[in-house]
Design an enzyme around this catalytic site. Structure first.
Site: not given
Length: 499
Positions: A256, A332, A366
């Site tokens: 990321e 995300k 993440c």
């Protein structure tokens, strides 16, 4: 009247139809039919007359040889959710056919069966198998066994609305299974296992029982260091792609936000402004990774990159660059307080699952892996591997990602692979320190790697970790593992609804 594939807007009508067709039996739940549409829509059909649903049928694909001879309806359908559907299977398994009582004897059931046969021919499946009810058996149960009853129906001395219909449609009897549908009192819980063979079936070299389906993953533990140009970044990225390709990896996974390394040569100290300058490299970034994926013949999870879209909003997006040159992207969904505070990042709103030449995969960036609902949704959409590009500045943050990725692998019976950044960017605000230990995780059972760890990098140094995961072992263990998290879920008391 038309026969067509089922749609989401048909669900309420189908449930109402089932209550009319099978009084006293537990009907579909909305979650069942939503799962059918999500997993195998082409196997679900309805009969529509003047805008009204008057019939329907549902099915999935399996390798029938892998199921016990005395299997139940719940065994072969995963309690009606068909999460065990296997695109590479040999047999179409019919799990329900129903026609509204007011429209029976109009060959509607026959038309639905013909649609199934067309599908079996189109998909080059060996056969159609069904577990058929014998709803008139309760009238004869005191005077004859199920076998005797079935024999009389076959000789046409007794009429059974289901078995007689199936025989007329070219199905032959394989055996009689007890306890097939616990709430089917009319059949005394028995079912006839019937098969229609596809005479057009052509055996191909690609269709065989797999003992192994290995997929090789290379996770890159990427060093963040001062660079002077985009060309420096491209050189570093190509080096790792070459390493992964030399190892014959199917996937190379970058971390990321590793493109924030480009900020080290941008003359901008204010984080929110530096990020906007970074988005100007989006086109070059996409071109670089598209070219590398094709040239090195490898699928690349291109870490994640800040992209400006939607009237000046900035998103954290992970890209999949397939080796055939096609591109997908996953936004995300959960934005950390730091991303909000320093950069003003906006959140995406959909969980994607992508088809690749190595099966279905998902990407969760993440923080997203720390929300178990997302992994479950991706698993229900068919993902077998979840790739997790991450970027954490301390060990505590890293461990949140690691522990959650391991938990997702166990509870969803999938593989997860995490790839993080290491090193330092001293002059780059909010990206100055990194901590990572990249790894590949499996479920925890005898057939998988010890400790559920396929491989892990050494902490905080630049390196790659390469490991093989086996999708065939994963598929089999979902059926007969020591524990079966997907099969043993209590859909009667909880569910996850994806909006």
């Amino acid at each position: 009247m038309i026969i067509r594939n089922m749609k989401h807007e048909d669900i309420d009508d189908i449930i109402a139809l089932q209550e009319v067709c099978f009084p006293g039996m537990v009907p579909w739940k909305t979650a069942h039919l939503e799962s059918h549409l999500e997993i195998f829509q082409e196997g679900q059909f309805v009969a529509e007359f003047d805008g009204e649903i008057i019939g329907s049928c549902s099915s999935l694909i399996i390798n029938f040889d892998e199921y016990d001879d005395r299997h139940s309806w719940a065994d072969v359908t995963d309690d009606g959710y068909i999460t065990n559907h296997n695109d590479d299977g040999y047999n179409l398994y019919g799990i329900e056919v129903m026609v509204h009582p007011d429209y029976r004897r109009m060959k509607i059931g026959h038309r639905l069966y013909e649609k199934r046969k067309e599908l079996a021919r189109e998909l080059n499946l060996k056969s159609i198998i069904i577990g058929g009810r014998i709803p008139n058996y309760h009238k004869y149960a005191k005077e004859m066994s199920p076998r005797e009853y079935v024999n009389e129906v076959s000789l046409h001395t007794i009429y059974d609305p289901v078995l007689s219909f199936q025989l007329l449609n070219g199905f032959t009897l394989m055996r009689i299974n007890p306890n097939y549908l616990p709430d089917d009192m009319q059949s005394n819980k028995y079912a006839t296992l019937m098969e229609w063979n596809n005479v057009d079936y052509k055996s191909t070299t690609k269709r065989f029982y797999k003992t192994s389906y290995p997929v090789r993953i290379c996770v890159v533990q990427y060093m963040m260091r001062q660079i002077n140009s985009f060309e420096d970044f491209a050189s570093q990225v190509e080096y790792f792609t070459d390493v992964a390709s030399d190892a014959e990896a199917d996937f190379a996974v970058f971390p990321e936000l590793f493109t924030t390394q480009l900020m080290s040569f941008l003359d901008e100290k204010v984080p929110s402004l530096a990020i906007r300058k970074l988005t100007e490299f989006t086109e070059e970034y996409i071109q670089l990774f598209t070219d590398l994926a094709v040239r090195y013949n490898i699928n690349i999870i291109g870490g994640s990159h800040f992209v400006k879209e939607d009237e000046d909003k900035i998103y954290n997006i992970a890209y999949l660059f397939r080796r055939d040159g096609t591109i997908e992207k996953q936004y995300k969904l959960h934005i950390t307080p730091n991303e909000r505070k320093w950069w003003g990042i906006s959140a995406g709103d959909s969980v994607k699952v992508f088809d690749t030449d190595c099966g279905k995969i998902a990407i969760q960036i993440c923080y997203d892996i720390e929300f178990p609902e997302l992994a479950r949704i991706a698993t229900e959409k068919g993902a077998k591997i979840i790739f997790v590009p991450f970027c954490t500045e301390d060990r505590e943050g890293y461990l949140r990602v690691r522990y959650c990725a391991q938990a997702r692998a166990i509870e969803n019976q999938i593989y997860t692979a995490i790839s993080g950044t290491v090193g330092n960017l001293p002059q780059t605000e909010n990206m100055d320190i990194q901590y990572a230990q990249s790894a590949i995780f499996s479920p925890s059972d005898f057939e998988f790697s010890r400790d559920g760890i396929v491989g892990e990098a050494n902490p905080n140094i630049e390196m790659v970790q390469i490991g093989d995961v086996d999708l065939e072992v994963l598929r089999r263990k979902r059926q007969d593992g020591t524990v079966r998290h997907l099969k043993d879920r209590r859909h009667d008391i909880y569910q996850i609804k994806y909006k």
